[in-house]
Design a protein around this motif. Structure first.
Motif, PDB file in Angstrom:
ATOM      1  N   VAL A 148       0.816  -1.209   0.000  1.00  0.00           N
ATOM      2  CA  VAL A 148       0.000   0.000   0.000  1.00  0.00           C
ATOM      3  C   VAL A 148       0.851   1.262   0.000  1.00  0.00           C
ATOM      4  N   TRP A 149       1.907   1.299   0.787  1.00  0.00           N
ATOM      5  CA  TRP A 149       2.724   2.510   0.822  1.00  0.00           C
ATOM      6  C   TRP A 149       4.158   2.174   1.183  1.00  0.00           C
ATOM      7  N   THR A 150       5.048   3.088   0.854  1.00  0.00           N
ATOM      8  CA  THR A 150       6.443   3.002   1.275  1.00  0.00           C
ATOM      9  C   THR A 150       6.842   4.355   1.843  1.00  0.00           C
ATOM     10  N   THR A 151       7.842   4.342   2.698  1.00  0.00           N
ATOM     11  CA  THR A 151       8.385   5.596   3.216  1.00  0.00           C
ATOM     12  C   THR A 151       9.884   5.617   2.932  1.00  0.00           C
ATOM     13  N   SER A 152      10.409   6.815   2.693  1.00  0.00           N
ATOM     14  CA  SER A 152      11.834   6.970   2.437  1.00  0.00           C
ATOM     15  C   SER A 152      12.623   6.751   3.725  1.00  0.00           C
ATOM     16  N   PRO A 153      13.912   6.433   3.610  1.00  0.00           N
ATOM     17  CA  PRO A 153      14.716   6.194   4.820  1.00  0.00           C
ATOM     18  C   PRO A 153      14.717   7.363   5.799  1.00  0.00           C
ATOM     19  N   ASP A 154      14.602   8.599   5.288  1.00  0.00           N
ATOM     20  CA  ASP A 154      14.602   9.747   6.196  1.00  0.00           C
ATOM     21  C   ASP A 154      13.206  10.066   6.727  1.00  0.00           C
ATOM     22  N   GLY A 155      12.193   9.299   6.346  1.00  0.00           N
ATOM     23  CA  GLY A 155      10.845   9.467   6.859  1.00  0.00           C
ATOM     24  C   GLY A 155      10.107  10.678   6.329  1.00  0.00           C
ATOM     25  N   ARG A 156      10.651  11.320   5.283  1.00  0.00           N
ATOM     26  CA  ARG A 156      10.047  12.564   4.802  1.00  0.00           C
ATOM     27  C   ARG A 156       9.216  12.386   3.529  1.00  0.00           C
ATOM     28  N   THR A 157       9.302  11.236   2.896  1.00  0.00           N
ATOM     29  CA  THR A 157       8.552  11.011   1.662  1.00  0.00           C
ATOM     30  C   THR A 157       7.732   9.739   1.782  1.00  0.00           C
ATOM     31  N   TRP A 158       6.442   9.874   1.577  1.00  0.00           N
ATOM     32  CA  TRP A 158       5.523   8.742   1.636  1.00  0.00           C
ATOM     33  C   TRP A 158       4.917   8.535   0.251  1.00  0.00           C
ATOM     34  N   THR A 159       5.017   7.317  -0.250  1.00  0.00           N
ATOM     35  CA  THR A 159       4.524   7.002  -1.590  1.00  0.00           C
ATOM     36  C   THR A 159       3.417   5.961  -1.483  1.00  0.00           C
ATOM     37  N   PHE A 160       2.236   6.320  -1.983  1.00  0.00           N
ATOM     38  CA  PHE A 160       1.069   5.453  -1.909  1.00  0.00           C
ATOM     39  C   PHE A 160       0.703   4.936  -3.298  1.00  0.00           C
ATOM     40  N   SER A 161       0.387   3.650  -3.364  1.00  0.00           N
ATOM     41  CA  SER A 161      -0.132   3.069  -4.607  1.00  0.00           C
ATOM     42  C   SER A 161      -1.647   3.038  -4.536  1.00  0.00           C
ATOM     43  N   THR A 162      -2.326   3.449  -5.604  1.00  0.00           N
ATOM     44  CA  THR A 162      -3.781   3.493  -5.613  1.00  0.00           C
ATOM     45  C   THR A 162      -4.338   2.547  -6.671  1.00  0.00           C
ATOM     46  N   VAL A 163      -5.626   2.274  -6.568  1.00  0.00           N
ATOM     47  CA  VAL A 163      -6.278   1.296  -7.439  1.00  0.00           C
ATOM     48  C   VAL A 163      -6.320   1.792  -8.885  1.00  0.00           C
ATOM     49  N   PRO A 164      -5.911   0.971  -9.830  1.00  0.00           N
ATOM     50  CA  PRO A 164      -5.996   1.391 -11.231  1.00  0.00           C
ATOM     51  C   PRO A 164      -7.436   1.308 -11.750  1.00  0.00           C
ATOM     52  N   ASN A 165      -7.739   2.147 -12.727  1.00  0.00           N
ATOM     53  CA  ASN A 165      -9.027   2.116 -13.447  1.00  0.00           C
ATOM     54  C   ASN A 165     -10.236   2.404 -12.553  1.00  0.00           C
ATOM     55  N   ALA A 166     -10.023   3.068 -11.420  1.00  0.00           N
ATOM     56  CA  ALA A 166     -11.146   3.457 -10.572  1.00  0.00           C
ATOM     57  C   ALA A 166     -11.880   4.637 -11.208  1.00  0.00           C
ATOM     58  N   LYS A 167     -13.169   4.765 -10.890  1.00  0.00           N
ATOM     59  CA  LYS A 167     -13.977   5.850 -11.459  1.00  0.00           C
ATOM     60  C   LYS A 167     -14.812   6.523 -10.378  1.00  0.00           C
ATOM     61  N   TRP A 168     -15.102   7.805 -10.606  1.00  0.00           N
ATOM     62  CA  TRP A 168     -16.082   8.502  -9.808  1.00  0.00           C
ATOM     63  C   TRP A 168     -17.465   8.045 -10.235  1.00  0.00           C
ATOM     64  N   SER A 169     -18.455   8.361  -9.465  1.00  0.00           N
ATOM     65  CA  SER A 169     -19.817   7.891  -9.775  1.00  0.00           C
ATOM     66  C   SER A 169     -20.370   8.476 -11.070  1.00  0.00           C
ATOM     67  N   ASP A 170     -19.778   9.578 -11.569  1.00  0.00           N
ATOM     68  CA  ASP A 170     -20.225  10.148 -12.847  1.00  0.00           C
ATOM     69  C   ASP A 170     -19.451   9.593 -14.025  1.00  0.00           C
ATOM     70  N   GLY A 171     -18.589   8.572 -13.764  1.00  0.00           N
ATOM     71  CA  GLY A 171     -17.858   7.918 -14.837  1.00  0.00           C
ATOM     72  C   GLY A 171     -16.483   8.484 -15.113  1.00  0.00           C
ATOM     73  N   GLU A 172     -16.148   9.630 -14.521  1.00  0.00           N
ATOM     74  CA  GLU A 172     -14.825  10.218 -14.727  1.00  0.00           C
ATOM     75  C   GLU A 172     -13.763   9.403 -13.994  1.00  0.00           C
ATOM     76  N   PRO A 173     -12.524   9.351 -14.497  1.00  0.00           N
ATOM     77  CA  PRO A 173     -11.466   8.594 -13.824  1.00  0.00           C
ATOM     78  C   PRO A 173     -11.194   9.132 -12.423  1.00  0.00           C
ATOM     79  N   LEU A 174     -11.025   8.234 -11.472  1.00  0.00           N
ATOM     80  CA  LEU A 174     -10.640   8.570 -10.109  1.00  0.00           C
ATOM     81  C   LEU A 174      -9.200   8.120  -9.948  1.00  0.00           C
ATOM     82  N   THR A 175      -8.273   9.075  -9.913  1.00  0.00           N
ATOM     83  CA  THR A 175      -6.855   8.732  -9.924  1.00  0.00           C
ATOM     84  C   THR A 175      -6.121   9.367  -8.749  1.00  0.00           C
ATOM     85  N   ALA A 176      -4.837   9.050  -8.678  1.00  0.00           N
ATOM     86  CA  ALA A 176      -3.995   9.658  -7.641  1.00  0.00           C
ATOM     87  C   ALA A 176      -3.934  11.173  -7.808  1.00  0.00           C
ATOM     88  N   ALA A 177      -4.205  11.670  -9.014  1.00  0.00           N
ATOM     89  CA  ALA A 177      -4.190  13.117  -9.244  1.00  0.00           C
ATOM     90  C   ALA A 177      -5.270  13.813  -8.423  1.00  0.00           C
TER      91      ALA A 177
END
Length: 455
Positions: free
Chosen positions: A17-46
């Motif tokens: 689900v996530w990784t953290t950098s050795p200095d603890g200052r950067t957190w990187t999360f992986s999100t579900v691919p091809n997810a959508k909002w209820s109106d059909g628009e893409p739901l992304t990490a953006a």
């Protein structure tokens, strides 16, 4: 460092689900691919990156009530559709607790309002049906009456097993319980009033009562710049006297009917290891309270009221209307006559919740005297501790308390990566508040809910 989540949080994947950098200052999360909002628009990490970036951008204005969630955060970016990167200026101990509280917003709906000073973010009314990224869609909402939800067919996760549900809001708990008994409702969320527990059990409803993470408090104006007519409220001897004049055992027995425990610290015991067990409730003693007020020089008058700074010790107690219809009024009715025995008159003033907060914060916390309210802290202590910071003025702060020493400790606890070290700082902050007494914690009510047997 790689961390596996015990369960799937939000839109993150179920494996790594996530990784953290050795200095603890950067957190990187992986999100579900091809997810959508209820109106059909893409739901992304953006969308997530935009949400966090927007909170950061307007943290001193339109998004101030969410600013604590992005404390020490420098940036939020989405290098691709399934990767969210959060960068911090220093290691932060409770990143996961903070980010899980942020509702991710659809950028394609809200971006047009996040311009200029962001004022439109507060005034925009996102009327139902609301674009949703969750398992349900809000289809109808009438304030203080009803909210209706239906299943979101575009939801990326496990599909709900029901087509929808509704939430009905009641002005009084008595009306709520009556609706449950008549079959109008299937269940009642917290709070079920303690007075209804026995009757609901007798009527064969399922009732659960367990230690709650909320507390009721007696709030004393703590702004040093408050009006001269009640400056004595800043006197530590007065606050100690008031603390001893609250019969917490009687309140738990009578107001809560035993469904709770006496209060002591602002981090409730139900939160686990974060609550400082060394902080105890002040023992109820009107004799001690009178001695302390005598020591402070507040002489008793012939009318049974003491005088302070040339005026009778008579104070207005602000209470929000949504709590006045519950047991908090009974708690006031226990406190009021005991205060009269120490020469202090308390006068209840019930206001709409918004009006009550406005009255407390008016004129930079200079006008109000006392209030009674409640808090529902999260398990992680950060939010409740943040309420009493100087930066929380006009956002969450409801007492006017401000201490640079306390604020420094607040910064330390959020950056303490070692759990034992953070616990020590959290305890120190609780002790500081217990000594200053901006809050006199009255009780910790149990969490009570009820439902019909067929649900």
């Amino acid at each position: 460092r790689l961390t596996r989540a015990p369960r799937t949080p939000g839109s993150a994947t179920s494996s790594l689900v996530w990784t953290t950098s050795p200095d603890g200052r950067t957190w990187t999360f992986s999100t579900v691919p091809n997810a959508k909002w209820s109106d059909g628009e893409p739901l992304t990490a953006a969308d997530a990156a935009w949400t966090f970036s927007t909170i950061l951008k307007f943290a001193s204005g339109a998004t101030a009530n969410s600013a604590g969630y992005v404390a020490h955060m420098k940036s939020a970016t989405a290098p691709n559709a399934t990767t969210l990167v959060l960068t911090y200026s220093q290691p932060v101990a409770n990143v996961l607790s903070q980010v899980q509280q942020v509702p991710i917003m659809p950028e394609h709906i809200w971006a047009q309002y996040a311009t200029g000073n962001g004022k439109a973010l507060k005034t925009f009314q996102n009327n139902a049906p609301i674009v949703s990224g969750g398992p349900f869609i809000l289809t109808k909402y009438t304030p203080k009456q009803v909210a209706l939800f239906k299943k979101n067919p575009a939801f990326y996760g496990q599909k709900p097993h029901i087509d929808g549900f509704g939430l009905q809001f009641f002005q009084t708990t008595d009306a709520e319980v009556t609706a449950l008994k008549s079959g109008q409702l299937d269940g009642v969320e917290v709070p079920v009033p303690p007075t209804s527990v026995a009757a609901l059990k007798a009527a064969h409803f399922l009732v659960r009562s367990s230690p709650g993470d909320s507390f009721d408090d007696f709030i004393i104006n703590s702004n040093p710049q408050q009006q001269a007519s009640h400056k004595e409220l800043l006197n530590p001897l007065l606050r100690q006297a008031f603390d001893h004049a609250i019969d917490r055992q009687a309140i738990v027995a009578t107001s809560l009917l035993g469904h709770g425990q006496p209060g002591s610290t602002i981090i409730p015991p139900a939160t686990g290891q974060w609550s400082d067990p060394s902080i105890k409730s002040a023992p109820f003693s009107l004799a001690t309270a009178n001695q302390l007020l005598d020591k402070a020089g507040y002489k008793m008058g012939p009318n049974g009221l003491r005088s302070a700074n040339g005026h009778p010790m008579s104070y207005t107690v602000i209470m929000p209307s949504d709590l006045a219809g519950q047991y908090l009024t009974r708690s006031f009715q226990i406190i009021q006559p005991d205060f009269k025995k120490i020469g202090v008159q308390l006068n209840l003033k019930v206001l709409d919740p918004s009006a009550a907060y406005d009255a407390i914060t008016a004129n930079n916390y200079r006008n109000f005297e006392i209030s009674m309210w409640d808090w529902f802290p999260l398990t992680d202590p950060d939010f409740m501790l943040s309420v009493l910071t100087c930066n929380s003025f006009d956002v969450w702060n409801d007492t006017g308390y401000c201490s640079k020493a306390y604020d420094n400790l607040y910064s330390q606890q959020s950056a303490a990566m070692d759990p034992a070290q953070r616990t020590q700082v959290v305890y120190q902050m609780q002790q500081m508040i217990a000594a200053a007494k901006p809050y006199l914690v009255i009780d910790y009510p149990d969490s009570i809910e009820a439902q019909s047997t067929h649900w």
